[in-house]
Scaffold this motif. Structure first.
Motif, PDB file in Angstrom:
ATOM      1  N   ILE A 284       0.873  -1.194   0.000  1.00  0.00           N
ATOM      2  CA  ILE A 284       0.000   0.000   0.000  1.00  0.00           C
ATOM      3  C   ILE A 284       0.901   1.232   0.000  1.00  0.00           C
ATOM      4  O   ILE A 284       1.768   1.368   0.864  1.00  0.00           O
TER       5      ILE A 284
ATOM      6  N   TRP B  37       1.189   8.844  -2.622  1.00  0.00           N
ATOM      7  CA  TRP B  37       1.195   9.471  -3.948  1.00  0.00           C
ATOM      8  C   TRP B  37       2.483  10.227  -4.253  1.00  0.00           C
ATOM      9  O   TRP B  37       2.704  10.630  -5.388  1.00  0.00           O
TER      10      TRP B  37
ATOM     11  N   SER C 166      -1.969   4.810  -4.257  1.00  0.00           N
ATOM     12  CA  SER C 166      -2.781   5.905  -3.714  1.00  0.00           C
ATOM     13  C   SER C 166      -3.876   6.291  -4.713  1.00  0.00           C
ATOM     14  O   SER C 166      -3.667   6.265  -5.927  1.00  0.00           O
TER      15      SER C 166
ATOM     16  N   TYR D 288      -4.724   9.138  -5.348  1.00  0.00           N
ATOM     17  CA  TYR D 288      -4.336  10.373  -6.040  1.00  0.00           C
ATOM     18  C   TYR D 288      -3.397  10.080  -7.223  1.00  0.00           C
ATOM     19  O   TYR D 288      -3.176  10.955  -8.047  1.00  0.00           O
TER      20      TYR D 288
ATOM     21  N   ILE E  31      -5.437  -5.092   4.670  1.00  0.00           N
ATOM     22  CA  ILE E  31      -4.745  -5.230   5.958  1.00  0.00           C
ATOM     23  C   ILE E  31      -5.314  -6.386   6.780  1.00  0.00           C
ATOM     24  O   ILE E  31      -4.585  -7.104   7.461  1.00  0.00           O
TER      25      ILE E  31
ATOM     26  N   SER F  76       1.188   7.966   6.065  1.00  0.00           N
ATOM     27  CA  SER F  76       1.165   8.819   7.258  1.00  0.00           C
ATOM     28  C   SER F  76       1.228   8.001   8.548  1.00  0.00           C
ATOM     29  O   SER F  76       0.915   6.809   8.560  1.00  0.00           O
TER      30      SER F  76
ATOM     31  N   PHE G 133      -2.992   2.682  12.461  1.00  0.00           N
ATOM     32  CA  PHE G 133      -4.184   1.882  12.192  1.00  0.00           C
ATOM     33  C   PHE G 133      -3.772   0.490  11.690  1.00  0.00           C
ATOM     34  O   PHE G 133      -4.321  -0.529  12.110  1.00  0.00           O
TER      35      PHE G 133
ATOM     36  N   GLU H 262       6.683   2.640   6.815  1.00  0.00           N
ATOM     37  CA  GLU H 262       7.558   3.794   6.529  1.00  0.00           C
ATOM     38  C   GLU H 262       6.680   5.029   6.624  1.00  0.00           C
ATOM     39  O   GLU H 262       5.863   5.282   5.731  1.00  0.00           O
TER      40      GLU H 262
ATOM     41  N   GLY I 196       7.760  12.368   8.599  1.00  0.00           N
ATOM     42  CA  GLY I 196       8.996  12.943   9.121  1.00  0.00           C
ATOM     43  C   GLY I 196       8.850  14.437   9.392  1.00  0.00           C
ATOM     44  O   GLY I 196       7.893  15.081   8.949  1.00  0.00           O
TER      45      GLY I 196
ATOM     46  N   PHE J 179       3.988  18.984   5.263  1.00  0.00           N
ATOM     47  CA  PHE J 179       4.013  18.360   3.937  1.00  0.00           C
ATOM     48  C   PHE J 179       3.728  19.372   2.831  1.00  0.00           C
ATOM     49  O   PHE J 179       2.890  19.162   1.955  1.00  0.00           O
TER      50      PHE J 179
ATOM     51  N   LEU K 116      13.158  10.467  10.911  1.00  0.00           N
ATOM     52  CA  LEU K 116      13.506   9.896   9.602  1.00  0.00           C
ATOM     53  C   LEU K 116      14.876  10.381   9.128  1.00  0.00           C
ATOM     54  O   LEU K 116      15.872   9.694   9.279  1.00  0.00           O
TER      55      LEU K 116
HETATM   56  P1  NAP Z   1      -1.826   8.165   3.752  1.00  0.00           P
HETATM   57  O1  NAP Z   1      -3.018   9.027   3.770  1.00  0.00           O
HETATM   58  O2  NAP Z   1      -1.455   7.446   4.996  1.00  0.00           O
HETATM   59  O3  NAP Z   1      -2.067   7.126   2.562  1.00  0.00           O
HETATM   60  C1  NAP Z   1      -1.087   6.198   2.174  1.00  0.00           C
HETATM   61  C2  NAP Z   1      -1.772   4.997   1.541  1.00  0.00           C
HETATM   62  O4  NAP Z   1      -2.552   4.323   2.533  1.00  0.00           O
HETATM   63  C3  NAP Z   1      -2.758   5.379   0.433  1.00  0.00           C
HETATM   64  O5  NAP Z   1      -2.714   4.399  -0.562  1.00  0.00           O
HETATM   65  C4  NAP Z   1      -4.084   5.380   1.165  1.00  0.00           C
HETATM   66  O6  NAP Z   1      -5.200   5.189   0.331  1.00  0.00           O
HETATM   67  C5  NAP Z   1      -3.889   4.194   2.090  1.00  0.00           C
HETATM   68  N1  NAP Z   1      -4.775   4.183   3.257  1.00  0.00           N
HETATM   69  C6  NAP Z   1      -5.364   5.231   3.878  1.00  0.00           C
HETATM   70  N2  NAP Z   1      -6.123   4.790   4.909  1.00  0.00           N
HETATM   71  C7  NAP Z   1      -6.002   3.443   4.937  1.00  0.00           C
HETATM   72  C8  NAP Z   1      -6.548   2.420   5.761  1.00  0.00           C
HETATM   73  N3  NAP Z   1      -7.373   2.688   6.770  1.00  0.00           N
HETATM   74  N4  NAP Z   1      -6.213   1.158   5.507  1.00  0.00           N
HETATM   75  C9  NAP Z   1      -5.353   0.855   4.506  1.00  0.00           C
HETATM   76  N5  NAP Z   1      -4.823   1.782   3.661  1.00  0.00           N
HETATM   77  C10 NAP Z   1      -5.129   3.060   3.895  1.00  0.00           C
HETATM   78  O7  NAP Z   1      -0.537   8.981   3.286  1.00  0.00           O
HETATM   79  P2  NAP Z   1      -0.377   9.910   2.007  1.00  0.00           P
HETATM   80  O8  NAP Z   1      -1.086  11.203   2.234  1.00  0.00           O
HETATM   81  O9  NAP Z   1      -0.714   9.132   0.779  1.00  0.00           O
HETATM   82  O10 NAP Z   1       1.205  10.155   1.990  1.00  0.00           O
HETATM   83  C11 NAP Z   1       1.828  11.176   2.716  1.00  0.00           C
HETATM   84  C12 NAP Z   1       2.467  10.597   3.969  1.00  0.00           C
HETATM   85  O11 NAP Z   1       3.367   9.555   3.601  1.00  0.00           O
HETATM   86  C13 NAP Z   1       3.316  11.621   4.701  1.00  0.00           C
HETATM   87  O12 NAP Z   1       3.087  11.501   6.076  1.00  0.00           O
HETATM   88  C14 NAP Z   1       4.742  11.202   4.340  1.00  0.00           C
HETATM   89  O13 NAP Z   1       5.714  11.600   5.275  1.00  0.00           O
HETATM   90  C15 NAP Z   1       4.604   9.725   4.267  1.00  0.00           C
HETATM   91  N6  NAP Z   1       5.684   9.129   3.489  1.00  0.00           N
HETATM   92  C16 NAP Z   1       6.620   8.389   4.143  1.00  0.00           C
HETATM   93  C17 NAP Z   1       7.689   7.851   3.445  1.00  0.00           C
HETATM   94  C18 NAP Z   1       8.748   7.021   4.133  1.00  0.00           C
HETATM   95  O14 NAP Z   1       9.427   6.276   3.444  1.00  0.00           O
HETATM   96  N7  NAP Z   1       8.926   7.131   5.437  1.00  0.00           N
HETATM   97  C19 NAP Z   1       7.781   8.072   2.059  1.00  0.00           C
HETATM   98  C20 NAP Z   1       6.802   8.829   1.429  1.00  0.00           C
HETATM   99  C21 NAP Z   1       5.745   9.346   2.147  1.00  0.00           C
HETATM  100  P3  NAP Z   1      -5.992   6.405  -0.353  1.00  0.00           P
HETATM  101  O15 NAP Z   1      -5.178   7.642  -0.213  1.00  0.00           O
HETATM  102  O16 NAP Z   1      -6.121   5.946  -1.739  1.00  0.00           O
HETATM  103  O17 NAP Z   1      -7.311   6.506   0.349  1.00  0.00           O
END
Ligand code: NAP
Length: 485
Positions: free
Chosen positions: A146, A149, A175, A177, A214, A227, A233, A246, A249, A379, A405
């Motif tokens: 999973i 974007w 994602s 998006y 999951i 996130s 979750f 992952e 940060g 972000f 991170l």
């Molecule tokens: P997000 O909202 O947590 O979404 C990430 C993925 O999880 C998406 O595919 C989303 O689906 C899915 N998701 C959301 N709720 C879920 C649930 N209840 N069960 C299973 N999957 C679920 O994060 P984002 O806004 O896409 O990305 C930004 C975040 O990613 C930031 O916090 C950034 O720091 C972090 N990030 C971390 C790293 C790293 O390597 N540490 C790298 C890049 C980004 P949908 O969006 O399609 O609903």
């Protein structure tokens, strides 16, 4: 507008839900395609296919699996420009960064293809005579991937490549998006000759399709990037699955009094405003020695003024759009919060004037370490400057955060550099380089609320395999360990 499909059991298939959703170009706010809003029924079909494919894929010798990965590398190289343009249109980052994203995918597939002739285990002596001890690597099974974007081709590749070489079969949810980027990547994997069922792609929201992935009892491992909230979750709901997380940060660049300020300036501009601040490793805090703070602030404002906002497809654009409207609202909320908290707005602080989800690069000074703008992940293109008096204070401020991170220090002093390396609580520390720029053959990940997983390099192999311990007793008699007679 084109409607795109899921990829299940080697075929492009419409969702059983008969529902679709749109993905938008963040620079124009126009839809770029419609995608399957997948349901639990689709997931069950995908899992059945992945389970059926597992045994034959696992039995395929790893060097043979690697041949397909090498083919993927070739196809990605051939298609790099087109894929980068799709990424610009769907995710918004500027073209040269999108090309870097595709290059990362090429690199990780190449690295993991090489692993096909390694996948090392250990051998170690036995405490008994005529006994051989070793470990081998076995796949986890059907795994769920999973992804977010912000690196819509690189991050899935960081997970798909090791998962494939280790012999797993996969359910992949990109994602909502950036579903088109996910689909284009899977098209290439399919073209390279992956057997049906080895990789299945389902588009749709986290709630509707991520959540059942999951919880699915037949999925044995989850690899997630996103996130902290979603990560928590997943940790709570994935039960005893093998889970890699992952997460977010709030990374800092420390600039000491002896630093090369020109070099540090380039690092801050790249770290804070690259990818419009939408990197998990973005530098959103600058922790700077008070002796050089004023000079540096002037230098930073002067350079930031010259950055051009616009569509990532234009060659003269420095900063592309944010991913969506709510990201613009979130950044604006934090900017107003920063002002109300008493930070000084040095530059920016407003949405872009052009159509699309744009926000001006924003600089705050006089930021106190405990202010929410210095603690929470925004972000977006917002950087907070915090003054310190010495290296100990710099490291305390750097660590006074729930995330861990990336981190960086600019200094010419070896003692400062090694103090930072040893004392900063983060998965990554750069010396005289920005907080961003991971190379795929080293482990990537964080500590504290960023999650403690590692991926890429040899860590990717560890994430997507289990180590199995082998004892071979060729003494012909019952031998007991621990000296038991
Ligand atoms: P997000 O909202 O947590 O979404 C990430 C993925 O999880 C998406 O595919 C989303 O689906 C899915 N998701 C959301 N709720 C879920 C649930 N209840 N069960 C299973 N999957 C679920 O994060 P984002 O806004 O896409 O990305 C930004 C975040 O990613 C930031 O916090 C950034 O720091 C972090 N990030 C971390 C790293 C790293 O390597 N540490 C790298 C890049 C980004 P949908 O969006 O399609 O609903």
């Amino acid at each position: 507008m084109k409607t795109y499909k899921n990829f299940i059991d080697g075929k492009w298939t419409s969702s059983c839900s008969k529902k679709t959703f749109c993905s938008l170009n963040p620079a124009t706010e126009r839809p770029i395609g419609s995608f399957q809003d997948s349901s639990k029924e689709d997931l069950d079909l995908a899992v059945t296919s992945a389970e059926e494919a597992l045994s034959s894929w696992t039995d395929t010798p790893a060097p043979k699996r690697a041949e397909i990965l090498f083919k993927i590398v070739e196809l990605l190289k051939k298609d790099k420009e087109r894929l980068a343009k799709i990424e610009v249109i769907e995710m918004g980052k500027v073209y040269k960064e999108a090309a870097g994203d595709i290059q990362e995918a090429i690199d990780i597939f190449e690295y993991m293809a090489g692993e096909g002739r390694r996948l090392f285990g250990h051998t170690t002596p036995s405490e008994l005579k005529n006994k051989f001890n070793a470990t081998i690597r076995i796949p986890v099974g059907v795994v769920g991937i999973i992804t977010p974007w912000n690196f819509p081709i690189a991050i899935p590749s960081w997970k798909l490549a090791p998962a494939l070489i280790c012999g797993n079969t996969i359910i992949f949810k990109p994602s909502s998006y950036t579903p088109l980027c996910g689909i284009e990547l899977i098209k290439i994997l399919n073209e390279a000759g992956l057997p049906k069922g080895v990789v299945n792609l389902l588009t749709g929201s986290g709630e509707r399709i991520g959540n059942p992935i999951i919880k699915h009892p037949k999925i044995k491992g989850i690899s997630f990037t996103g996130s902290v909230e979603t990560g928590k979750f997943i940790r709570k709901n994935a039960e005893l699955k093998k889970v890699g997380l992952e997460l977010g940060g709030k990374n800092a660049i420390i600039i000491m009094e002896d630093a090369n300020l020109d070099l540090a300036l380039e690092g801050v501009l790249w770290g804070a405003f690259g990818t419009t601040g939408q990197r998990c490793t973005a530098a959103s805090r600058v922790i700077i020695h008070e002796k050089v703070a004023k000079t540096f602030e002037k230098m930073l404002v002067n350079k930031t003024k010259k950055l051009k906002l616009g569509s990532g497809i234009m060659h003269n654009t420095d900063i592309g759009p944010l991913i969506n409207k709510s990201a613009v609202e979130k950044v604006d909320y934090y900017v107003n919060l920063g002002i109300n908290e008493g930070a000084k707005l040095l530059y920016g602080g407003k949405p872009g004037k052009i159509k699309g989800f744009f926000y001006c690069p924003t600089i705050f000074s006089n930021v106190k370490p405990d202010m929410r703008i210095a603690q929470e992940e925004i972000f977006g293109p917002v950087v907070s400057i915090i003054k310190i008096k010495d290296i100990n204070e710099a490291i305390n401020v750097c660590n006074n955060i729930k995330y861990g991170l990336s981190s960086s220090i600019y200094t010419e002093n070896m003692a400062y550099a090694f103090k930072a390396i040893n004392k900063i609580e983060a998965g990554i520390t750069y010396v005289n380089a920005s907080t961003i720029g991971a190379e795929i053959h080293l482990p990537f990940g964080g500590v504290k609320k960023t999650g403690s997983s590692r991926e890429a390099g040899w860590a990717g192999i560890e994430e997507f395999s289990e180590e199995k311990t082998i004892y071979i007793d060729y003494s012909g008699k019952l031998q007991k360990a621990q000296g038991i007679e």
